[in-house]
Design a protein around this motif. Structure first.
Motif, short mmCIF file in Angstrom:
data_model
loop_
_atom_site.label_atom_id
_atom_site.label_comp_id
_atom_site.label_asym_id
_atom_site.label_seq_id
_atom_site.Cartn_x
_atom_site.Cartn_y
_atom_site.Cartn_z
N ARG A 57 0.94 -1.26 0.15
CA ARG A 57 0.03 0.18 -0.24
C ARG A 57 0.97 1.26 0.01
O ARG A 57 0.40 2.33 -0.58
N ARG A 61 1.71 0.27 -5.29
CA ARG A 61 -0.03 0.21 -5.62
C ARG A 61 -0.11 -0.60 -6.57
O ARG A 61 -1.16 -1.40 -6.73
N ASP A 72 -6.30 0.04 -4.23
CA ASP A 72 -6.59 0.47 -2.56
C ASP A 72 -7.77 1.13 -2.36
O ASP A 72 -8.47 1.05 -1.67
#
Length: 411
Positions: A57, A61, A72
């Motif tokens: 995260r 990504r 996310d």
């Protein structure tokens, strides 16, 4: 006290003492030695949800999106929708698994079809617990995203789809492409040949209608693998709704299908391939062009959610929940992500000025073991006169109103 009485008292006390001792021993034997294993207890520190996924995260990504099959941002939106539905309360004995971890495990299971044993070690959640909550999370995913699988119910909604099929696929007044696939499963216990299909495996069938934009508009999930596409359609709620005018389908509208389905006023299928005239050849080409949408939708579904690439090791009722959840996720991501979910090259594309099709990337990754074609059901040639006339009129339109195709056929 009399000696005899003393002996009786001692005897009774001995029996009671022995019974108490036996009960204590029994309780000790039955008592769980380990309530939570040490490596599981360290889930909130060393589990995949708090290690690798946290790193992805922050640092990668695209890697996270590949792992979860969504960004996310989409994950957080979905978690917010599901949190109160799948989060359990902590107890005196143990801390409940978080809704976030449950969703991560479920999405990874759908994305890869990994075994529960594999998932338990990465996320530090026992496989017996995973087996309990994954089907429930799938059910709730479908419940919160069900509105993204909406079958039109008004003339205006149908006409909008028909207009887009005309603009994008040169097939005006088409209101959807319909097809079915076998979802291969392990043999259910004591089921005999109920789920045994013509490929020699066990399966349930997914029957679907797909619109011009690769979105599922109708699902019929769970028929046993012995059934054909046409047989399932004949007993489906869609057929009942169409023939009783519950859906307000316009008179000139129709669905496109393959040879597995009957020819009716609302269902157009190709001409027999024997001794095709040029006009009929062009009609079949145009019908195939529109039908390609549903094939691509199934292919992209299995490419994104690779649980379909091998037999699913669950009971049919749980597989139904998985199928509905993945179809709802497909629609939701297609509608809200657009080309991010389906970038160019991921689906079939016809090269300009020819009938040559550049195959989408899903073709190279779909295995025939997990999501396979249903067999055709022979309906014979005794089609309603009204259906034959409608197909002839559509064939005439395809040949007369679209002169561009004359230059790309050599029949």
């Amino acid at each position: 006290m009399e000696p005899e009485l003393v002996d009786v008292v001692l005897s009774v006390c001995g029996v009671l003492a022995q019974e108490c001792a036996n009960q204590i021993i029994s309780n000790l034997k039955n008592k769980r030695k380990i309530w939570v294993r040490d490596w599981v207890a360290r889930r909130n520190i060393l589990g995949g949800s708090n290690t690798l996924l946290t790193e992805l995260r922050v640092e990668d990504r695209p890697g996270l999106m590949n792992y979860m099959r969504m960004s996310d941002g989409h994950f957080n939106i979905l978690l917010k929708k599901l949190e109160t539905r799948i989060q359990k309360q902590d107890t005196f004995f143990r801390e409940a698994i978080t809704a976030k971890t449950k969703l991560e495990i479920t999405l990874r299971f759908l994305a890869t079809g990994e075994s529960y044993s594999s998932l338990q070690y990465f996320f530090r959640v026992p496989k017996c617990t995973i087996s309990l909550f994954v089907p429930d999370v799938c059910t709730e995913i479908y419940n919160v995203l069900e509105n993204f699988i909406k079958c039109p119910s008004s003339v205006e909604e149908w006409n909008e789809i028909g207009k887009n099929f005309g603009l994008r696929w040169n097939c005006p007044d088409c209101y959807g492409a319909i097809d079915g696939k076998h979802v291969v499963i392990k043999a259910p216990a004591n089921s005999g040949s109920e789920f045994f299909n013509y490929k020699g495996s066990f399966s349930i069938v997914l029957l679907a209608v797909v619109d011009h934009d690769y979105c599922f508009r109708y699902l019929d999930v769970g028929a046993n693998g012995r059934c054909s596409d046409g047989g399932i359609f004949r007993n489906s709620s869609l057929k009942l709704a169409i023939e009783n005018d519950f859906l307000n389908l316009p008179e000139n509208g129709y669905f496109v299908a393959d040879d597995a389905f009957p020819l009716t006023k609302y269902m157009m299928k190709p001409y027999s391939r024997r001794k095709l005239s040029k006009e009929h050849y062009i009609f079949n080409y145009r019908l195939s062009r529109a039908r390609r949408i549903v094939e691509n939708a199934f292919g992209i579904l299995a490419h994104r959610f690779q649980i379909y690439l091998k037999p699913i090791q669950l009971q049919p009722s749980k597989v139904e929940e998985i199928v509905k959840a993945t179809c709802a996720l497909h629609n939701w991501l297609r509608i809200t992500s657009g080309s991010t979910y389906m970038p160019p090259g991921s689906y079939d594309e016809e090269l300009a000025g020819s009938t040559t099709v550049r195959m989408g990337s899903w073709h190279s990754q779909i295995q025939p073991t997990g999501l396979v074609e249903a067999p055709p059901l022979r309906f014979g040639q005794n089609y309603p006169r009204s259906a034959i006339e409608k197909r002839e009129l559509l064939c005439k339109y395809f040949n007369e109103e679209e002169p561009w195709q004359e230059n790309i056929f050599d029949v």
